[in-house]
Design a protein around this motif. Structure first.
Motif: not given
Ligand code: FMN
Length: 186
Positions: A32-42, A86-87
């Motif tokens: 279960t990693p964390v996925l980071a994207t760029v939001g529309f607000d930058g 993270w492990s």
């Protein structure tokens, strides 16, 4: 030395081995990693996702989602994203820069959907209302299911990794891509 992993080749191999375990072992922290994207607000937008498939040769990681979710719109605008794993068992953090393609049709998506369709989580992709739609109550009600599905396959091509090992005697860090390895000050 911890794990007996001394060389860059050993570590690289172990990283991919752990990722492979992460997608088959429910108890592996890398499931279960964390996925980071760029939001529309930058700003960055982050959320937990389940690692579904790992292809070591192709250097790809695969995830499932609802095609109507915010992450899909964000990835359509900016396909580059970052995954953080993270492990505590390994004492390893892995940050992975990826280029994600979204498949809502095609043979590969169909293969995965056939499997999901027969599982208990099929309903997650068949709700009438899109994820994030506002509603008047916080109580959980069974979603109204439509006949259609909104299943989407996220295929993440690994571009670069940042590996960090926390150790009692000192930490180790490296930046690696398919054919490069650079040790870094942690
Ligand atoms: C343990 C855990 C696993 C999750 N796995 C997924 C997943 O595999 N795919 C997914 O789309 N959302 C998953 N979610 C929900 C997401 O974290 C997120 O809330 C949802 O996808 C909406 O995100 P978005 O609006 O940023 O697109 C998971 C949440 C948790 C807590």
């Amino acid at each position: 030395m911890k794990h007996g992993l001394d060389t860059s080749q050993d570590i690289r191999q172990q990283i991919w081995k752990e990722l492979g375990r992460g997608c088959v072992d429910r108890h592996h922290a890398w499931r279960t990693p964390v996925l980071a994207t760029v939001g529309f607000d930058g700003l960055p937008n982050v959320r937990t996702v389940v690692l579904r498939k790992v292809d070591t040769n192709q250097q790809t990681l695969c995830f499932y989602t609802d095609a109507r979710s915010a992450k899909v719109s964000e990835l359509t605008k900016q396909p580059k994203a970052v995954l953080a794993f993270w492990s505590a068992r390994l004492n390893w953090q892995l940050r992975v820069k990826v280029a994600i393609s979204v498949a809502t049709e095609g043979p590969e998506m169909q293969v995965h959907w056939q499997r999901v369709q027969q599982s208990a989580s099929a309903g997650d992709y068949m709700a009438n209302e899109a994820p994030g739609t506002e509603r008047s109550t916080g109580f959980s009600t069974s979603p109204t299911l439509s006949g259609d599905h909104h299943f989407a396959l996220l295929n993440a091509q690994v571009l670069q990794m940042d590996w960090l090992e926390l150790g009692q005697g000192g930490h180790r860090r490296a930046r690696l891509s398919a054919d490069t390895w650079q040790w870094l000050i942690p």
